[in-house]
Design an enzyme around this catalytic site. Structure first.
Site, mmCIF file in Angstrom:
data_model
loop_
_atom_site.group_PDB
_atom_site.id
_atom_site.type_symbol
_atom_site.label_atom_id
_atom_site.label_comp_id
_atom_site.label_asym_id
_atom_site.label_seq_id
_atom_site.Cartn_x
_atom_site.Cartn_y
_atom_site.Cartn_z
ATOM 1 C CD GLU A 56 -75.219 -32.888 15.511
ATOM 2 O OE1 GLU A 56 -74.167 -32.300 15.154
ATOM 3 O OE2 GLU A 56 -75.799 -33.718 14.803
ATOM 4 C CB CYS B 84 -72.343 -33.160 11.763
ATOM 5 S SG CYS B 84 -72.929 -34.533 12.791
#
Length: 486
Positions: free
Chosen positions: A253, A287
């Site tokens: 990720e 993110c």
């Protein structure tokens, strides 16, 4: 006053080989918060030894017992919320609101993992042999190498270990050098106190100079059967290459260049509030943070002016002050990098509508840019700071085209009064996640979380998390003797 922490290996707190340590700094004050052990390759091997030795026992532990441990850990985390928030503020500069959100979501991640322990682990297949019972069975993979990042340390620290532990794996966590206490050791303490057996979870801390060697040693160990990494695309690409070299499946990720699309029918006040949250939560160090706002040209000037006014009013400063919204970045170097992106854009003709200027140590103000063009670095690079760019577009087709014009593909938001229209736009975006009538930052442990392209591969959450950390096997039981041709 700083604290000292050792490695956690086999249930024991042990010093690194040779007694080496490294400093953990407070980004707001610059003072030493802690001295932590600096692991060597020999320590990495010791940690994998412990995890491998604990695997047979933990993998065959009753699912209800694994559920009990994870559920109790969630309760303990919530009971220690004030301690967790104070630690997170001191180590990462997280504001009180962000820190408490981390506590709540991390506890939910642990509870969802607990629930996953008793999900079905296989199915009976129809098969082509009426005399055999054909089974598809999921089993724990083995030792998991987990990498816990600093930016949402409790959330991502819990996510690094929860699903692997729930599915019967043992774990070696390599903690972020920027937040080893919060992202790994605090989580490990909670799980230990909840009854997790020794060796099931082991924690490595290391000096920043040793990060690559530590990761390489951990992934290269043949007993490591899964890699679980959350972090930057640059490092994630290297982690993926190392895992592929050893044919070890990985969940990655990574970063994002996330857009919020403000369509021509949007409620402008709602859109400004949504974008400000998506761009400036945790000073943009998520993110999923909104880097680009793609606004229909008919609304763009008014939207940009309103967003700039809101950004100017957001209080910044000491993360321990409950009124602070914009705390420090993780360190002064990160603040200088963000300031450099803004300065380069301004020199090339972009307009700074709010914020900008020189950083104050690790602090940088909430910033809005207009007039950004594709040739500017800030248009394509992940910002990872409290900055967003407002880009006018002519209609939703151009908005989709600009949003998709990126190697990243993590998340997006679409703001519109027409949710059916928003769904149509969401389906055209090349992202792993899209939120209609919302901004880009959201997480739900029951949902498949992850991106595409340079934002990584694999999924966390729900059934996807179970599948990521188990091996699917085919087992048959021949009920009557077979007739063989020779």
């Amino acid at each position: 006053m700083s604290v000292n922490r050792s490695l956690l290996i086999g249930g024991d707190e042990v010093p690194a080989a040779g007694g080496r340590t490294t400093e953990d700094l407070n980004p707001h004050t610059g003072h030493v918060l802690a001295e932590v052990a600096a692991a060597s390759p020999a320590d990495v091997t010791r940690a994998v030894d412990a995890a491998d030795a604990a695997f047979p026992g933990w993998s065959t532990t009753a699912p209800t017992q694994r559920r009990r441990v994870l559920s109790r850990a969630a309760d303990l985390l919530e009971e220690r919320a004030a301690d967790a928030a104070a630690l997170m503020a001191g180590e990462t500069g997280g504001t009180l609101g962000w820190s408490m959100f981390n506590v709540g979501l991390a506890a939910t991640i642990l509870r969802e993992a607990a629930a996953a322990t008793t999900l079905p682990v296989g199915e009976v297949l129809a098969g082509d042999n009426p005399d055999a019972l054909s089974l598809a069975v999921r089993q724990p993979a083995g030792v998991v190498a987990a990498f816990a990042p600093w930016n949402a340390p409790l959330i991502l620290g819990a996510r690094a270990v929860a699903a692997p532990l729930a599915t019967g794996n043992t774990v070696v966590v390599k903690a972020s050098e920027e937040a080893p206490l919060t992202c790994a050791l605090f989580i490990a303490d909670v799980l230990r106190d909840a009854g997790l057996p020794p060796g099931v979870l082991n924690v490595l801390t290391n000096d920043p100079a040793d990060a690559a060697r530590t990761a390489e040693t951990l992934i290269a160990d043949p007993r490591v059967r899964r890699v679980n990494f959350t972090g930057s695309t640059k490092v994630g690409r290297r982690i993926g290459e190392l895992a592929a070299r050893h044919l070890t499946p990985a969940v990655l990720e990574l970063g994002g260049k996330n857009s919020i699309l403000v369509l021509d029918d949007a409620d402008l006040e709602y859109a400004v509030d949504a974008v400000a949250f998506g761009a400036y939560l945790n000073s943009g160090q998520i993110c999923m943070s909104a880097d680009r706002v793609l606004v229909d040209r008919t609304l763009a000037d008014e939207f940009a002016a309103r967003l700039a006014e809101k950004a100017k009013a957001l209080p910044g400063g000491d993360p321990t002050d409950p009124h602070t919204v914009i705390g420090p970045l993780i360190n002064a170097q990160a603040a200088r990098r963000v300031a450099g992106l803004v300065d380069d854009a301004a020199e090339a003709g972009a307009r700074v509508l709010s914020g900008g200027g020189a950083p104050d140590g690790a602090h940088y103000p909430a910033t809005v840019l207009a007039g950004v063009t594709p040739d500017m670095r800030i248009h394509t690079e992940e910002i990872f700071g409290p900055v967003c760019t407002v880009l006018p577009v002519d209609g939703e087709d151009e908005a989709v085209a600009v949003a998709n014009d990126s190697p990243y593909g993590l998340t997006a938001g679409i703001v519109t009064r027409d949710v059916t229209r928003g769904l149509g736009v969401a389906r055209r975006l090349r992202t792993g996640i899209a939120h209609v009538n919302d901004q880009s930052v959201d997480d739900d442990p029951t949902a498949p979380f992850g991106g595409v392209g340079d934002s990584g591969y694999g999924r966390f959450g729900g059934r996807a998390g179970v599948e990521a950390f188990t091996d699917l096997r085919w087992i048959t039981l021949q009920q009557r003797p077979k007739q063989f041709p020779f």
